[in-house]
Scaffold this motif. Structure first.
Motif, short mmCIF file in Angstrom:
data_model
loop_
_atom_site.label_atom_id
_atom_site.label_comp_id
_atom_site.label_asym_id
_atom_site.label_seq_id
_atom_site.Cartn_x
_atom_site.Cartn_y
_atom_site.Cartn_z
N LEU A 93 0.74 -0.68 -0.12
CA LEU A 93 0.42 -0.04 0.07
C LEU A 93 0.57 1.39 0.03
O LEU A 93 2.06 1.38 0.77
CB LEU A 93 -0.89 0.34 1.18
N THR A 94 0.58 2.26 -0.94
CA THR A 94 1.54 3.28 -0.97
C THR A 94 0.70 4.75 -0.39
O THR A 94 1.40 5.44 0.10
CB THR A 94 1.69 3.73 -2.67
N HIS A 95 -0.72 4.14 -0.29
CA HIS A 95 -1.53 5.13 -0.21
C HIS A 95 -3.05 4.63 0.53
O HIS A 95 -3.62 4.35 0.19
CB HIS A 95 -2.21 6.08 -1.48
N ILE A 96 -2.68 5.65 1.91
CA ILE A 96 -3.67 5.48 2.35
C ILE A 96 -4.80 6.46 2.61
O ILE A 96 -3.72 7.07 3.69
CB ILE A 96 -3.62 4.15 4.01
N ARG A 97 -6.18 6.29 2.45
CA ARG A 97 -6.60 7.83 2.71
C ARG A 97 -8.01 7.48 4.28
O ARG A 97 -8.56 6.92 3.61
CB ARG A 97 -7.35 8.39 1.14
N GLY A 98 -7.87 7.22 5.64
CA GLY A 98 -8.87 7.07 6.48
C GLY A 98 -9.55 8.66 6.13
O GLY A 98 -9.47 9.94 6.58
N LEU A 99 -11.02 8.62 5.99
CA LEU A 99 -11.69 9.91 6.35
C LEU A 99 -11.80 10.11 7.51
O LEU A 99 -11.70 11.51 8.29
CB LEU A 99 -13.22 9.37 5.58
N VAL A 100 -12.58 9.54 8.48
CA VAL A 100 -12.97 9.82 9.45
C VAL A 100 -12.73 8.88 10.94
O VAL A 100 -12.50 7.45 10.28
CB VAL A 100 -14.23 9.98 10.40
N ASP A 101 -12.80 9.19 11.54
CA ASP A 101 -12.13 8.03 12.74
C ASP A 101 -13.95 7.94 13.91
O ASP A 101 -14.18 9.24 15.21
CB ASP A 101 -10.99 8.79 14.64
N THR A 102 -14.00 6.97 14.09
CA THR A 102 -16.13 7.36 14.25
C THR A 102 -15.73 5.36 14.95
O THR A 102 -16.25 5.34 13.98
CB THR A 102 -16.86 8.09 14.22
N GLU A 103 -16.84 4.95 15.91
CA GLU A 103 -18.46 4.70 16.21
C GLU A 103 -19.37 4.52 15.55
O GLU A 103 -20.48 3.36 15.32
CB GLU A 103 -18.36 3.88 16.52
N HIS A 104 -19.82 6.27 15.68
CA HIS A 104 -21.43 6.63 15.53
C HIS A 104 -20.74 6.28 14.10
O HIS A 104 -21.00 7.10 12.50
CB HIS A 104 -21.19 7.75 16.65
N ALA A 105 -22.61 6.75 13.61
CA ALA A 105 -23.59 7.13 12.22
C ALA A 105 -23.20 8.49 11.81
O ALA A 105 -23.05 9.11 11.91
CB ALA A 105 -24.48 7.23 12.05
N PHE A 106 -22.53 8.70 10.09
CA PHE A 106 -22.53 9.75 9.80
C PHE A 106 -23.23 9.93 8.20
O PHE A 106 -23.31 9.24 7.96
CB PHE A 106 -20.95 10.35 9.70
N ARG A 107 -22.94 11.11 8.02
CA ARG A 107 -23.59 11.41 6.30
C ARG A 107 -22.46 11.29 5.67
O ARG A 107 -21.30 12.26 5.86
CB ARG A 107 -24.26 12.45 6.53
N LEU A 108 -22.17 10.40 4.47
CA LEU A 108 -21.00 10.42 3.41
C LEU A 108 -22.17 11.22 1.97
O LEU A 108 -22.59 10.33 1.76
CB LEU A 108 -20.73 9.10 3.77
N ARG A 109 -22.05 12.64 1.42
CA ARG A 109 -22.62 13.18 -0.08
C ARG A 109 -20.90 13.32 -0.64
O ARG A 109 -19.34 13.72 -0.78
CB ARG A 109 -22.46 14.28 0.92
N ARG A 110 -21.22 12.62 -1.52
CA ARG A 110 -20.20 12.94 -3.09
C ARG A 110 -20.58 13.98 -3.87
O ARG A 110 -21.71 14.38 -4.88
CB ARG A 110 -20.22 11.07 -3.92
N VAL A 111 -19.64 15.52 -3.58
CA VAL A 111 -20.78 16.22 -4.62
C VAL A 111 -20.21 16.27 -5.47
O VAL A 111 -20.90 16.40 -6.02
CB VAL A 111 -19.88 18.00 -3.38
N SER A 112 -18.60 15.49 -5.81
CA SER A 112 -18.64 15.66 -7.31
C SER A 112 -17.70 14.32 -7.59
O SER A 112 -17.44 13.83 -6.81
CB SER A 112 -17.69 17.33 -7.12
N GLU A 113 -17.10 14.06 -8.67
CA GLU A 113 -16.43 12.78 -8.82
C GLU A 113 -15.44 12.91 -7.86
O GLU A 113 -15.15 11.69 -7.72
CB GLU A 113 -15.72 12.44 -10.46
N ASP A 114 -15.09 13.57 -7.62
CA ASP A 114 -13.47 14.09 -6.62
C ASP A 114 -13.14 14.50 -5.34
O ASP A 114 -12.37 15.10 -4.85
CB ASP A 114 -12.18 14.06 -7.38
N THR A 115 -15.16 15.04 -5.10
CA THR A 115 -15.15 15.50 -3.82
C THR A 115 -16.10 14.81 -2.88
O THR A 115 -17.49 14.47 -3.60
CB THR A 115 -15.46 17.44 -4.12
N LEU A 116 -15.93 14.90 -1.47
CA LEU A 116 -15.91 13.94 -0.70
C LEU A 116 -16.74 14.68 0.46
O LEU A 116 -15.44 15.02 0.75
CB LEU A 116 -16.02 12.44 -0.40
N VAL A 117 -18.13 14.85 1.46
CA VAL A 117 -18.22 15.62 2.19
C VAL A 117 -18.63 14.62 3.17
O VAL A 117 -19.64 14.09 2.92
CB VAL A 117 -19.14 16.50 1.99
#
Length: 575
Positions: free
Chosen positions: A470-494
């Motif tokens: 593995l050369t790149h690992i991208r972890g979005l968040v650290d949590t065990e609770h529910a959250f909302r993931l939105r894909r704004v565009s092809e390369d943008t996440l919120v």
């Protein structure tokens, strides 16, 4: 108490050390754990670097690990864990020079140091305690203390064994009333600090010795302590000017930069350390109740228990403290030794110096109950209470503690297995070199150490793991609770959480709205935070086309599983 006959045996101290060595034998199968892995990596990739520099910002290795994703993107810019332990480093270099791939021999090396330490501790107790069987009792309790098991079983902690051995020899020499021995004692104190900063705890016993165990003038007492004070201050100054120390969120508190936080923790942790060493439960229980995710009321209840038990202990020990200067020596020494421990998260393996005073005090109490019942005024009820108290302490430290001593190495192995790439299903050698993790429960435990473990075990003459691909690992968040993931565009996440991503920014190291972290293929912006600086909304803007090259996984049922991203313009709840 018939055990006094056994404890008076001429070979009792040899028997105690032999018994402790037997108790340590299961540790030979333990292998490496936690910080042992980055140290092994450093020994093969940068052997001249500081082996006790762990994830400090500004360290080139740390910055590479941050860019690759071995470390989480939300790691504080102030993070630093850098210690000055040249003797500890020397012994690690010795391991890798003699038996670099034989972890059992590395553990045997640590166990041997524990035997040397027990010999030194027994020698000090012999000089301090009035009865041979009481000396043996204190040594036995020290030898089989469960907190010491974790310290001996962890190779990275060997420096503390060396430091305390030198500290005990220092105390022995300090008790000798000669100029030559005083010089040797001061030299040993300096050497102990070169092994581990934990040796500062010896200052409490040196002070208590001059206050309670000598009849010199106050001026002479001060002059005898002055060289230790000078060395301690020079050592602190060296640390500060050379960039050693700790800062940022995590296991430690930077006392100089966070005096108010230290004082806040002092009220809770210092008595917790004392109570857990003398009585029960292990201090880790009190540490767990400090977690921000738990109700504050639970910590208040724990605090009430701590102070109630502390008051009860003082009530039982008070007659002894009033009568015997030696009891006051042990008590003051252990209390002062507990103070610097407040700067670290509560763990039993930190209690080495506290335990020395605690077991000396307990042995005195048991001896006083047996040999000097007149101290309790001959009152039958008082004697009965004292007897119950003495027997309870003996049951805790001669029955329960040895059982925990045997169990803790197995618990350490289980802990290591829990942070294994195979356990968490982290594809460290997958054909896809890029991995996107939607969430993790604890990034350090589910990503960082599994990656470091695989890398560390891929080195040597007989590697047991393949080098991670593995050369790149991208972890979005650290949590065990529910959250909302939105894909704004092809390369943008919120990502968005109403309650906040609490574990990603512990007090007082919060984010501010607009904070940015730039990695080689993504710009991360913390768009919204709560009052404590914990992220509420985070935007991930990947370089054009970068996001499509990532394999996507999420945490489910205690392991990572395959996942997908939402369609462009849509959102999904991740739980």
């Amino acid at each position: 108490m018939k055990f006094s006959t056994t404890l008076n045996h001429p070979k009792i101290f040899i028997a105690i050390i032999f018994l402790a060595m037997l108790f340590c034998l299961p540790m030979l199968a333990n292998g490496l754990l936690l910080d042992d892995y980055p140290q092994r990596i450093a020994m093969y990739t940068a052997p001249t670097s500081n082996l006790f520099d762990f994830f400090s910002r500004g360290n080139p290795l740390t910055e590479v690990q941050l860019q690759s994703g071995i470390l989480p993107w939300w790691m504080s810019e102030e993070a630093k864990v850098r210690f000055f332990r040249p003797i500890g480093e020397l012994l690690i270099h010795l391991d890798y020079a003699l038996w670099p791939d034989n972890f059992a021999l590395m553990h045997l090396h640590s166990i041997a140091w524990y035997g040397v330490l027990l010999t030194a501790v027994a020698s000090v107790y012999k000089r301090l305690l009035p009865l041979r069987w009481a000396t043996a009792l204190a040594t036995l309790m020290f030898a089989l203390d469960y907190g010491h098991s974790a310290g001996v079983a962890w190779l990275c902690n060997r420096n503390v064994l060396v430091a305390m051995t030198l500290s005990m020899l220092c105390l022995l020499c300090h008790r000798r009333d000669s100029v030559r021995m005083s010089i040797v004692a001061v030299a040993l104190f300096a050497c102990s600090l070169a092994a581990s900063e934990s040796a500062l705890a010896l200052s409490g016993y040196l002070l208590a010795h001059e206050l309670y165990l000598t009849r010199r003038s106050n001026t002479t007492k001060a002059l005898r302590l002055l060289p230790y004070a000078v060395i301690g201050l020079c050592w602190i100054g060296f640390w500060a000017t050379q960039g050693y120390g700790v800062s940022g969120p995590g296991f430690y508190i930077d006392i100089a930069q966070q005096p108010l936080l230290f004082l806040e923790k002092l009220v809770y942790r210092a008595p917790a350390y004392v109570v857990s060493q003398i009585a029960f439960p292990p201090v880790e229980v009190f540490g767990a109740l400090e977690l921000q995710t738990l109700p504050r009321a639970m910590q208040w209840l724990a605090g009430g228990y701590i102070f109630a038990l502390l008051g009860l202990l003082f009530w039982f020990f008070r007659p002894l403290l009033k009568q015997l200067a030696m009891a006051r020596f042990f008590a003051l020494g252990l209390v002062i030794a507990a103070l610097p421990l407040v700067a670290s998260s509560p763990v039993s393996r930190s209690l080495w110096y506290v335990s020395f005073g605690a077991f000396g005090l307990i042995a005195l109490y048991v001896a006083h109950y047996r040999e000097a019942v007149a101290t309790f005024g001959g009152n039958e009820a008082s004697l009965r209470r004292a007897g119950i108290f003495a027997k309870t302490l003996l049951a805790l430290h001669l029955l329960l503690s040895p059982l925990l001593f045997l169990a803790l190495p197995q618990m350490a192995t289980a802990f290591d297995i829990a942070m294994d790439s195979e356990t968490v299903a982290l594809p460290t050698t997958d054909s896809d070199p890029r991995l996107l993790l939607l969430a993790s429960p604890t990034y350090i435990g589910s990503v960082t150490f599994p990656m470091l473990k695989d890398q560390a075990l891929s080195y040597g003459a007989a590697p047991s793991r393949n080098l991670p691909t593995l050369t790149h690992i991208r972890g979005l968040v650290d949590t065990e609770h529910a959250f909302r993931l939105r894909r704004v565009s092809e390369d943008t996440l919120v990502v968005k959480s109403e309650q906040g991503f609490v574990s990603m920014a512990t007090k007082p190291y919060g984010f501010s709205a607009g904070h940015e972290v730039v990695l080689d293929d993504v710009r991360i912006t913390v768009e919204q935070v709560n009052a404590d600086g914990q992220p509420l909304q985070i935007r991930f803007s990947f370089k054009p086309g970068a996001l499509s090259g990532y394999k996507v996984m999420r945490w489910q049922a205690e392991r990572f599983v395959a996942a997908t991203l939402p369609e462009i313009g849509t959102s999904r709840e991740i739980n």
